[in-house]
Write an enzyme that holds these catalytic residues in place. Structure first.
Site, PDB file in Angstrom:
ATOM      1  N   GLU A   1       0.799  -1.231   0.000  1.00  0.00           N
ATOM      2  CA  GLU A   1       0.000   0.000   0.000  1.00  0.00           C
ATOM      3  C   GLU A   1       0.831   1.281   0.000  1.00  0.00           C
ATOM      4  OE1 GLU A   1      -3.837  -1.513   2.506  1.00  0.00           O
ATOM      5  OE2 GLU A   1      -2.066  -1.043   3.660  1.00  0.00           O
TER       6      GLU A   1
HETATM    7  C1  TNX Z   1      -4.217  -4.073   4.891  1.00  0.00           C
HETATM    8  S1  TNX Z   1      -2.524  -6.326   4.307  1.00  0.00           S
HETATM    9  C2  TNX Z   1      -2.931  -3.816   5.321  1.00  0.00           C
HETATM   10  C3  TNX Z   1      -2.692  -3.432   6.710  1.00  0.00           C
HETATM   11  C4  TNX Z   1      -3.969  -3.272   7.487  1.00  0.00           C
HETATM   12  C5  TNX Z   1      -4.921  -4.392   7.118  1.00  0.00           C
HETATM   13  C6  TNX Z   1      -6.176  -4.366   7.917  1.00  0.00           C
HETATM   14  C7  TNX Z   1      -1.500  -5.314   4.193  1.00  0.00           C
HETATM   15  C8  TNX Z   1      -0.291  -5.811   3.642  1.00  0.00           C
HETATM   16  N1  TNX Z   1      -1.802  -4.059   4.578  1.00  0.00           N
HETATM   17  O1  TNX Z   1      -1.949  -2.239   6.763  1.00  0.00           O
HETATM   18  O2  TNX Z   1      -3.672  -3.316   8.832  1.00  0.00           O
HETATM   19  O3  TNX Z   1      -5.226  -4.284   5.758  1.00  0.00           O
HETATM   20  O4  TNX Z   1      -6.961  -5.482   7.657  1.00  0.00           O
END
Ligand code: TNX
Length: 513
Positions: free
Chosen positions: A322
């Site tokens: 992300e």
């Molecule tokens: C996505 S999964 C994220 C996390 C959040 C999570 C909450 C991922 C690699 N990144 O930063 O905590 O969703 O479900």
């Protein structure tokens, strides 16, 4: 077909494929029933009934072990279950032996033989003995007489990697809380604990060359409540405790996004030289290390160098998810340099599957967290031979709510009831992937809404045992009804050990009161 009579319950074992024929839909398992085929999670590779009454654990029971620490570990674990702490003796009625197991148990499996005279667990390694001990502990009925049923189990894992991820950045968990979690995941034969040590909301491990990361960046958490961090000695204590349970800790330093805590601690890491405020919300995708500053790579090298020195295991997880605040070309530049830094410190780069937007080193392992197996990013990486760990968010994210009534957790990847967590096959999950490139599975717990150990337990039990079973047990044992019945049997021990759990309506939970 061998029939195995246990407390009035007929257990039928057919060619290693295990089912509990004594139950029809709606029947409750009998609380006092023992018998390994119908209680053990993950399901063993094969279990064959013996004759006779099995082995009674009582005040006369003694243990002899080729690995002394494992003998005392077993004794301590039997105490709450059977009310006795067996003494060590040269020819114990319970024996833990290195050597003599069938070759197919490999380096991680074991053979367990129980009869009226005793129990012998044999394995090629201490890790295999430890797995056998977990099975034995599940075979001891908590109620009534503590009789381990007679029979033979031969067991070994399907996948080499069976992980649990705990986010200690969004909410901080103390060393003791992490040790408790280690004990809980060890019950289900998991062998990796991935600690998400840094995120926008907190930096949780001391880096001696960059002390403000923790003194400032570790001071708060989601909601703005005071938080903490691990000293390097604390962290080493976690690593050592995990190792005593044959669990390898994987540290994650999430980069280049998810870095607000670091950016808030050192203005010079920011492209504009100004430190942002600490962040205590839960929205993501707004922070990025400054990809074009050379200081950024000195920072990454210093951090990875100290983390590598604290890490006996092979992997360092560099996050990579992300990074919406990083331009795509910058992301690729950063990830390519970060991989080289990890390799230069003698470790294998590991990261969320977003990493495959950059050029991956052949050694790099990708962790798939998507909700659709058709996501092209991971497809391309897997086709190119990248090894993957599967943590699909819509089945293996244990911070997702179970259903509409779940108080904790989130719903962005869906609601995940127990049978949804159990209902997939790692080998065929990503179309076109060579099953040999699937290293295993991971159950992830993000902690934006999780604050206590009881909260952790509420979300992971019973779903973590489901993911553990997908990682350990052969596909031939996959059977949702049998799984739900075996999970029901686990609840007796959870109650005894004061482990919180969600009473999924998909399971006929026995009344242990
Ligand atoms: C996505 S999964 C994220 C996390 C959040 C999570 C909450 C991922 C690699 N990144 O930063 O905590 O969703 O479900």
């Amino acid at each position: 077909m061998a029939r195995w009579w246990l407390g009035g319950t007929a257990v039928v074992v057919v060619a290693g494929l295990i089912a509990w024929f004594g139950l029809r839909t709606g029947d409750k398992p009998e609380p006092a029933a023992g018998g390994f085929p119908n209680v053990v999670v993950p399901a063993p590779v094969s279990a064959v009934a013996g004759s006779g009454s099995g082995f009674l654990i009582d005040a006369k029971t003694t243990i002899s072990s080729d690995v002394p620490d494992l003998g005392s570990y077993l004794a301590s674990q039997l105490q709450p279950l059977a009310g006795v702490t067996p003494a060590m003796g040269a020819s114990g009625s319970i024996q833990l032996r290195i050597g003599g197991a069938p070759a197919n148990v490999g380096e991680s499996g074991y053979q367990l033989v129980a009869d009226s005279k005793g129990v012998i667990i044999r394995a090629a390694t201490p890790a295999g003995l430890f797995a056998g001990i977990q099975t034995l502990l599940q075979l001891v009925p908590v109620r009534g007489t503590h009789a381990v049923p007679s029979g033979t189990i031969i067991d070994y894992p399907r996948y080499a990697y069976r992980g649990a991820m705990l986010d200690v950045a969004r909410h901080f968990f103390t060393v003791d809380q992490v040790k408790k979690y280690i004990d809980e995941i060890a019950m289900y034969k998991l062998n990796y604990l991935h600690l998400h040590l840094t995120d926008d909301q907190g930096w949780r491990i001391v880096i001696k060359k960059w002390p403000n990361l923790t003194t400032h960046g570790g001071s708060t958490q989601v909601d703005g409540t005071p938080a903490g961090f691990y000293t390097q000695a604390d962290y080493s204590a976690i690593v050592a405790y995990a190792a005593s349970r044959f669990i390898t800790v994987i540290p994650e330093i999430d980069m280049p996004g998810h870095t607000n805590a670091a950016l808030a601690s050192y203005p010079e890491l920011n492209c504009n030289g100004t430190a942002p405020a600490l962040y205590t919300g839960i929205t993501v995708g707004f922070s990025s290390l400054c990809v074009h500053k050379e200081l950024t790579y000195k920072f990454v090298d210093d951090v990875i160098s100290e983390i590598a020195a604290l890490t006996p295991g092979p992997y360092i997880h560099i996050g990579g998810d992300e990074s919406q605040a990083t331009l795509p070309a910058d992301y690729a530049t950063f990830v390519e340099r970060a991989q080289k830094i990890v390799l230069a410190h003698g470790k294998i780069p590991y990261g969320w599957h977003d990493l495959s937007n950059a050029k991956l080193d052949p050694a790099t392992v990708a962790e798939f967290w998507g909700t659709s197996p058709n996501q092209t990013m991971i497809g391309k990486a897997v086709a190119a031979g990248t090894k993957v760990v599967l943590a699909p968010a819509n089945v293996a994210y244990l911070d997702m709510k179970y259903d509409d009534s779940t108080v904790l957790g989130q719903t962005w990847a869906g609601e995940i009831e127990l049978n949804t967590a159990y209902g997939w096959d790692p080998a065929s999950f990503i179309p076109g992937a060579d099953p040999a490139n699937v290293l295993g599975v991971e159950a992830c717990l993000w902690t934006e809404t999780i604050r206590t150990s009881a909260d952790i337990e509420q979300m992971v039990f019973p779903r973590l045992p489901a993911i553990a079973e997908l990682g350990w047990s052969p596909a031939s044992t996959h059977n949702v009804k049998a799984f739900d019945q075996r999970v029901a049997a686990q609840s007796q021990r959870w109650k005894l050990l004061d482990i919180n759990y969600y009473r999924s309506p998909q399971v006929s939970w026995p009344d242990w009161s």
